[in-house]
Design an enzyme around this catalytic site. Structure first.
Site, PDB file in Angstrom:
ATOM      1  N   ALA A  64       0.864  -1.168   0.000  1.00  0.00           N
ATOM      2  CA  ALA A  64       0.000   0.000   0.000  1.00  0.00           C
ATOM      3  C   ALA A  64       0.906   1.225   0.000  1.00  0.00           C
ATOM      4  O   ALA A  64       2.071   1.151   0.387  1.00  0.00           O
ATOM      5  CB  ALA A  64      -0.885  -0.027   1.229  1.00  0.00           C
ATOM      6  N   GLY A 107       0.455  -4.840   0.921  1.00  0.00           N
ATOM      7  CA  GLY A 107      -0.737  -4.837   0.074  1.00  0.00           C
ATOM      8  C   GLY A 107      -0.507  -5.477  -1.286  1.00  0.00           C
ATOM      9  O   GLY A 107      -1.437  -5.995  -1.909  1.00  0.00           O
ATOM     10  N   GLU A 110      -0.957  -9.041  -0.714  1.00  0.00           N
ATOM     11  CA  GLU A 110      -2.394  -9.239  -0.437  1.00  0.00           C
ATOM     12  C   GLU A 110      -3.222  -9.133  -1.716  1.00  0.00           C
ATOM     13  O   GLU A 110      -4.187  -9.878  -1.904  1.00  0.00           O
ATOM     14  CB  GLU A 110      -2.847  -8.218   0.607  1.00  0.00           C
ATOM     15  CG  GLU A 110      -2.181  -8.490   1.952  1.00  0.00           C
ATOM     16  CD  GLU A 110      -2.377  -7.361   2.951  1.00  0.00           C
ATOM     17  OE1 GLU A 110      -1.835  -6.259   2.719  1.00  0.00           O
ATOM     18  OE2 GLU A 110      -3.085  -7.573   3.946  1.00  0.00           O
ATOM     19  N   GLU A 130       4.469  -5.266   7.182  1.00  0.00           N
ATOM     20  CA  GLU A 130       3.789  -4.167   7.894  1.00  0.00           C
ATOM     21  C   GLU A 130       4.272  -3.995   9.333  1.00  0.00           C
ATOM     22  O   GLU A 130       4.267  -2.886   9.869  1.00  0.00           O
ATOM     23  CB  GLU A 130       2.273  -4.390   7.902  1.00  0.00           C
ATOM     24  CG  GLU A 130       1.598  -4.253   6.550  1.00  0.00           C
ATOM     25  CD  GLU A 130       1.541  -5.543   5.727  1.00  0.00           C
ATOM     26  OE1 GLU A 130       2.267  -6.506   6.068  1.00  0.00           O
ATOM     27  OE2 GLU A 130       0.771  -5.568   4.766  1.00  0.00           O
TER      28      GLU A 130
HETATM   29  C1  HXC Z   1       5.080   4.348  -1.141  1.00  0.00           C
HETATM   30  C2  HXC Z   1       6.990   3.356  -1.964  1.00  0.00           C
HETATM   31  C3  HXC Z   1       6.596   2.100  -1.439  1.00  0.00           C
HETATM   32  C4  HXC Z   1       5.361   2.040  -0.735  1.00  0.00           C
HETATM   33  C5  HXC Z   1       8.491   1.862  -2.427  1.00  0.00           C
HETATM   34  N1  HXC Z   1       8.154   3.161  -2.569  1.00  0.00           N
HETATM   35  N2  HXC Z   1       7.559   1.203  -1.730  1.00  0.00           N
HETATM   36  N3  HXC Z   1       6.230   4.456  -1.814  1.00  0.00           N
HETATM   37  N4  HXC Z   1       4.659   3.192  -0.606  1.00  0.00           N
HETATM   38  N5  HXC Z   1       4.900   0.903  -0.225  1.00  0.00           N
HETATM   39  C6  HXC Z   1       8.900   4.216  -3.257  1.00  0.00           C
HETATM   40  C7  HXC Z   1      10.132   4.621  -2.461  1.00  0.00           C
HETATM   41  O1  HXC Z   1       9.785   5.560  -1.459  1.00  0.00           O
HETATM   42  C8  HXC Z   1      10.977   5.238  -3.546  1.00  0.00           C
HETATM   43  O2  HXC Z   1      10.490   6.528  -3.842  1.00  0.00           O
HETATM   44  C9  HXC Z   1      10.677   4.356  -4.768  1.00  0.00           C
HETATM   45  O3  HXC Z   1       9.424   3.708  -4.482  1.00  0.00           O
HETATM   46  C10 HXC Z   1      11.703   3.269  -4.972  1.00  0.00           C
HETATM   47  O4  HXC Z   1      11.862   2.541  -3.764  1.00  0.00           O
HETATM   48  P1  HXC Z   1      13.279   2.286  -3.063  1.00  0.00           P
HETATM   49  O5  HXC Z   1      13.016   2.009  -1.635  1.00  0.00           O
HETATM   50  O6  HXC Z   1      14.229   3.390  -3.381  1.00  0.00           O
HETATM   51  O7  HXC Z   1      13.758   0.970  -3.829  1.00  0.00           O
HETATM   52  P2  HXC Z   1      14.725  -0.160  -3.283  1.00  0.00           P
HETATM   53  O8  HXC Z   1      15.866   0.426  -2.526  1.00  0.00           O
HETATM   54  O9  HXC Z   1      15.035  -1.027  -4.461  1.00  0.00           O
HETATM   55  O10 HXC Z   1      13.854  -1.004  -2.226  1.00  0.00           O
HETATM   56  C11 HXC Z   1      12.734  -1.737  -2.647  1.00  0.00           C
HETATM   57  C12 HXC Z   1      11.873  -2.141  -1.406  1.00  0.00           C
HETATM   58  C13 HXC Z   1      11.545  -0.880  -0.578  1.00  0.00           C
HETATM   59  C14 HXC Z   1      12.643  -3.155  -0.568  1.00  0.00           C
HETATM   60  C15 HXC Z   1      10.605  -2.816  -1.963  1.00  0.00           C
HETATM   61  O11 HXC Z   1      11.024   0.119  -1.462  1.00  0.00           O
HETATM   62  C16 HXC Z   1      10.545  -1.107   0.505  1.00  0.00           C
HETATM   63  O12 HXC Z   1      10.861  -1.687   1.537  1.00  0.00           O
HETATM   64  N6  HXC Z   1       9.322  -0.622   0.303  1.00  0.00           N
HETATM   65  C17 HXC Z   1       8.287  -0.663   1.306  1.00  0.00           C
HETATM   66  C18 HXC Z   1       7.750  -2.052   1.435  1.00  0.00           C
HETATM   67  C19 HXC Z   1       6.634  -2.122   2.483  1.00  0.00           C
HETATM   68  O13 HXC Z   1       6.867  -1.817   3.652  1.00  0.00           O
HETATM   69  N7  HXC Z   1       5.457  -2.489   2.060  1.00  0.00           N
HETATM   70  C20 HXC Z   1       4.328  -2.590   2.925  1.00  0.00           C
HETATM   71  C21 HXC Z   1       3.585  -1.290   2.907  1.00  0.00           C
HETATM   72  S1  HXC Z   1       2.296  -1.249   4.101  1.00  0.00           S
HETATM   73  P3  HXC Z   1      11.511   7.800  -3.970  1.00  0.00           P
HETATM   74  O14 HXC Z   1      10.571   8.957  -4.141  1.00  0.00           O
HETATM   75  O15 HXC Z   1      12.328   7.823  -2.718  1.00  0.00           O
HETATM   76  O16 HXC Z   1      12.320   7.476  -5.192  1.00  0.00           O
HETATM   77  C22 HXC Z   1       1.071  -2.120   3.439  1.00  0.00           C
HETATM   78  C23 HXC Z   1      -0.075  -2.254   4.348  1.00  0.00           C
HETATM   79  C24 HXC Z   1      -1.316  -2.798   3.732  1.00  0.00           C
HETATM   80  O17 HXC Z   1       1.083  -2.576   2.342  1.00  0.00           O
HETATM   81  C25 HXC Z   1      -2.466  -2.526   4.576  1.00  0.00           C
HETATM   82  C26 HXC Z   1      -2.246  -1.578   5.724  1.00  0.00           C
HETATM   83  C27 HXC Z   1      -3.417  -0.771   6.105  1.00  0.00           C
END
Ligand code: HXC
Length: 256
Positions: A64, A107, A110, A130
């Site tokens: 998400a 997400g 999911e 998460e």
């Molecule tokens: C918003 C995101 C994002 C996300 C990545 N980006 N994931 N933006 N929401 N979930 C953005 C980063 O901020 C970055 O933007 C760009 O995408 C590239 O990501 P990087 O982190 O620079 O890439 P990398 O170093 O290759 O790492 C990849 C990754 C990492 C390991 C997948 O991005 C990551 O850990 N992302 C978050 C994963 C996560 O926690 N997902 C769960 C979300 S919560 P910029 O602008 O800096 O270039 C969820 C909850 C569901 O899903 C329901 C809850 C209510």
């Protein structure tokens, strides 16, 4: 006109590609609205027999959209019933296949699990991270992952936030099959075309029957299956399919 997804109709298959590469296809509310509106648009179209949802080589979806959610309060989330819109995807009657390359996190994992089948590229990474953000899965992960891989592995994933590779995902029942990453989308489109070539009444009924296994006990589920199996004998496609077998020819299903 869509901003966050690409939609392509290939004969009887509608292919939806998540298209926010700058955010690794993070699922904001607009993505949710566009994906579900596209599914609704084509679900009852008799010329569409299967959907495929894919992302990019790097990410199916990295979760998400954290930046969209970060400042929301409890009451904001409750009032908006955040993510309830995804329930529309699970009400889609036409089969939906997920083609997962790269990250399917939070997400994103999911969303893949809401689809009817998950196919993975060999470099795919699945996870429910998460916990690292101070929250828990919010799009059904605690429930669907547990049903797919069992309690112990689901707990391991949800409590540690670790990632699972494609081989482990297939071994544990999360992914149906694994393909080389660069062949994945083509292979899944071929599977979708095969499914879309069958009678739509039968594929929709098969989907309903398998989904009932998640909701019902075995005796009720088998009764549901038997009655829907019986009901298909009211369709022209059953007559055509069985006649074609007996006459040693290919069937010509009409979805009727
Ligand atoms: C918003 C995101 C994002 C996300 C990545 N980006 N994931 N933006 N929401 N979930 C953005 C980063 O901020 C970055 O933007 C760009 O995408 C590239 O990501 P990087 O982190 O620079 O890439 P990398 O170093 O290759 O790492 C990849 C990754 C990492 C390991 C997948 O991005 C990551 O850990 N992302 C978050 C994963 C996560 O926690 N997902 C769960 C979300 S919560 P910029 O602008 O800096 O270039 C969820 C909850 C569901 O899903 C329901 C809850 C209510």
């Amino acid at each position: 006109m869509t901003d966050t997804i690409l939609v392509e109709k290939l004969d009887r298959v509608v292919h939806i590609t998540l298209n926010r590469p700058e955010a690794l296809n993070a699922l904001n509310l607009k993505v949710m609205d566009e994906v579900t509106a596209t599914l609704e648009q084509y679900d009852s179209d008799p010329s569409v027999g299967c959907f495929v949802i894919s992302g990019s080589p790097k990410a199916f979806a990295a979760g998400a959209d954290i930046k969209e959610m970060q400042s929301q309060s409890y009451t904001d989330m409750l009032k908006a019933n955040w993510f309830a819109g995804w329930d529309k995807l699970t009400r889609t009657r036409t089969p939906i296949l997920a083609a997962v390359n790269g990250y399917a996190l939070g997400g994103g994992c999911e969303l893949a699990m809401m689809c009817d089948v998950v196919y993975a590229g060999d470099r795919a990474k699945f996870g429910q991270p998460e916990i690292k953000l101070g929250v828990i899965p919010g799009m059904g992960g605690s429930q669907r992952l547990t049903k797919l891989v069992g309690k112990s592995k689901a707990m391991d994933m949800v409590l540690t936030g670790r990632m699972m590779d494609a081989e482990e995902a297939e071994r544990s029942g999360l992914a149906a099959r694994v393909f080389p990453a660069d062949e994945l989308v083509g292979e899944v489109l071929k599977i979708a075309a095969e499914i879309a070539g069958f009678g739509k009444l039968a594929t929709q009924t098969a989907k309903e029957a398998v989904n009932q296994a998640e909701e019902m006990g075995i005796s009720q589920g088998v009764l549901f299956e038997r009655r829907t199996f019986h009901a298909l004998f009211a369709t022209a496609d059953q007559k055509e399919g069985m006649a074609a077998f007996a006459e040693k020819r290919d069937p010509d299903f009409k979805g009727e």
